[in-house]
Design an enzyme around this catalytic site. Structure first.
Site, PDB file in Angstrom:
ATOM      1  NE  ARG A  31      -3.224   5.957  -4.826  1.00 19.95           N
ATOM      2  CZ  ARG A  31      -2.545   4.924  -4.327  1.00 19.95           C
ATOM      3  NH1 ARG A  31      -1.288   4.735  -4.624  1.00 19.95           N
ATOM      4  NH2 ARG A  31      -3.116   4.063  -3.513  1.00 19.95           N
TER       5      ARG A  31
ATOM      6  CE1 TYR B 252     -10.195   0.692  -6.990  1.00 19.63           C
ATOM      7  CE2 TYR B 252      -9.288   2.089  -5.268  1.00 19.63           C
ATOM      8  CZ  TYR B 252      -9.926   0.926  -5.651  1.00 19.63           C
ATOM      9  OH  TYR B 252     -10.305   0.003  -4.703  1.00 19.63           O
TER      10      TYR B 252
ATOM     11  CE  LYS C  56     -13.844   0.804  -6.088  1.00 20.64           C
ATOM     12  NZ  LYS C  56     -14.756  -0.329  -5.886  1.00 20.64           N
TER      13      LYS C  56
ATOM     14  CB  SER D  90       0.222 -10.273  -3.216  1.00 20.68           C
ATOM     15  OG  SER D  90      -0.114  -9.008  -3.733  1.00 20.68           O
ATOM     16  CG  ASN D  91       4.278  -6.618  -5.253  1.00 21.00           C
ATOM     17  OD1 ASN D  91       3.670  -7.385  -5.991  1.00 21.00           O
ATOM     18  ND2 ASN D  91       4.628  -5.407  -5.627  1.00 21.00           N
TER      19      ASN D  91
ATOM     20  CD  GLN E 124       5.383   4.186   1.872  1.00 17.81           C
ATOM     21  OE1 GLN E 124       6.381   4.538   2.474  1.00 17.81           O
ATOM     22  NE2 GLN E 124       5.455   3.585   0.671  1.00 17.81           N
ATOM     23  CB  THR E 125       1.169   4.212   8.152  1.00 13.58           C
ATOM     24  OG1 THR E 125       0.165   5.220   7.986  1.00 13.58           O
ATOM     25  CG2 THR E 125       2.363   4.767   8.908  1.00 13.58           C
TER      26      THR E 125
END
Ligand code: NAD
Ligand code: UDP
Length: 311
Positions: free
Chosen positions: A140, A143, A147, A187-188, A207-208
């Site tokens: 990750r 990204y 950022k 979307s998935n 996980q939240t």
């Protein structure tokens, strides 16, 4: 005003273009169509106040504008991990190019940063003061670190060159015009549910995440750009916190789907919890989200239902 929206043909960028045109501005939408699509802005083509440019922000561009919303960057883990070198170039070189442009034409520039700057957070909920817990060498990182360095560049152009900046840290946002194969969780799940396919929960699903509806998010981005009290960074998102399993169950209920929940491998470095502290956004921008998860999901489900019926 004349306003540049990079990533303007993407999910959030296209909603932002709509609102800016409604407000009477001239809008230049710039996109390389990696994850975005002309379809998202086709209703604006032909409007004399709207211009569409195919361009990649890793290359410089010169445009006379008053405002720059820098949204160009793939946001879904699937897409930003597809070409990680390109992803980090987009945040790094793209920010240098857009900040250089802002400096030259004296435009105010807003960076779409992310809750990913907090990584897998050890502080909960996340406040802007928290420096984060990011793996610099994981899948990750292209990204997250991109950022983070973009925020650094924004702050340094501000301190060194007096560029007029704004930084917002966006938490998970969803709504119509997300790409159906975007790979992000909302979307998935909706696409799977509408087609009665298995709902793919990664890991144990405990996980939240906190999910913000697009219209709420666009409203606060506009407010952030036009106020002069704070350059940020400011957290923006919906503080309602849900487990991924809860989200799956809600989507099944709201679509009336026959889908079953299945468990799949949890990708590495997947943050275990995420919830914004939005006290600053409330105080400085007088904003809080209005659309709750159920209402936002209903509108998003309707959008994907229509898209599927066209296919
Ligand atoms: P998106 O993928 O739908 O939109 C990104 C847009 O940028 C696409 O149209 C893509 O084609 C374009 N783009 C990518 N690389 C480019 C490049 N090098 N040059 C020009 N255009 C390029 O994603 P989104 O959800 O609309 O996200 C918009 C911005 O908001 C991104 O910067 C993202 O990091 C940030 N953000 C989004 C969320 C969210 O939950 N939606 C959360 C945090 C941050
Ligand atoms: N996720 C999932 N099933 C999916 C897609 C995602 O369980 O089909 C999980 C993912 O592992 C993460 C959460 O949903 O824990 C949010 O993922 P997303 O890719 O939307 O965004 P992130 O917040 O991780 O950047």
């Amino acid at each position: 005003m004349r306003i540049l929206v990079t990533g303007g043909a993407g999910f959030l960028g296209s909603h932002l273009c709509d609102r800016l045109i409604e407000q009477g501005h001239d809008v230049i939408c710039l996109d390389n169509y990696f994850t975005g699509s002309k379809k998202n802005v086709e209703h604006l083509i032909g409007n004399s106040r709207f211009e569409l440019i195919r361009h990649d922000i890793t290359q410089p561009v010169l445009l006379e504008v008053d405002r720059i919303y820098n949204l160009a960057c793939p946001a879904s883990p699937v897409h930003y991990q597809y070409n990680p070198v390109k992803t980090i170039k987009t945040s790094l070189l793209g920010s240098v190019n857009m900040l250089g442009l802002a400096k030259r034409v004296r435009a105010r520039i807003l960076q779409a940063s992310t809750s990913e700057v907090y990584g897998d957070p050890t502080v909960h909920p996340q406040t802007e003061e928290y420096w984060g817990n990011v793996n610099p060498i994981g899948i990750r990182s292209c990204y997250d670190e991109g950022k983070r360095v973009a925020e650094t560049l924004f702050m340094d152009y501000h301190r060194q060159n007096k560029v007029d900046i704004r930084i917002v840290r966006i938490f998970n946002t969803y709504g119509p015009r997300m790409h159906p194969n975007d790979g992000r969780v909302v979307s998935n799940f909706i696409m799977q549910a509408l087609q009665n396919k298995d709902i793919t929960v990664y890991g144990d699903g405990l996980q939240t995440r906190s999910f913000c509806f697009a219209s709420d998010l666009i409203e606060v981005i506009l407010r952030m750009m036009e106020q002069t009290q704070s350059i940020g960074p400011i957290n923006i998102g919906n503080p309602g916190e849900f487990t991924i399993l809860e989200l799956a169950e809600k989507v099944i209920k709201l679509t009336g789907s026959k889908s079953k929940i299945i468990k799949e491998h949890l990708p590495s470095d997947d943050p275990k919890q995420r919830k914004p502290d939005i006290s600053k956004a409330k105080k400085i921008l007088g904003w809080e989200p209005k659309v709750n998860l159920e209402e936002g999901l209903k509108q998003t489900i309707e959008y994907f239902r229509r898209e599927l019926s066209k296919a």
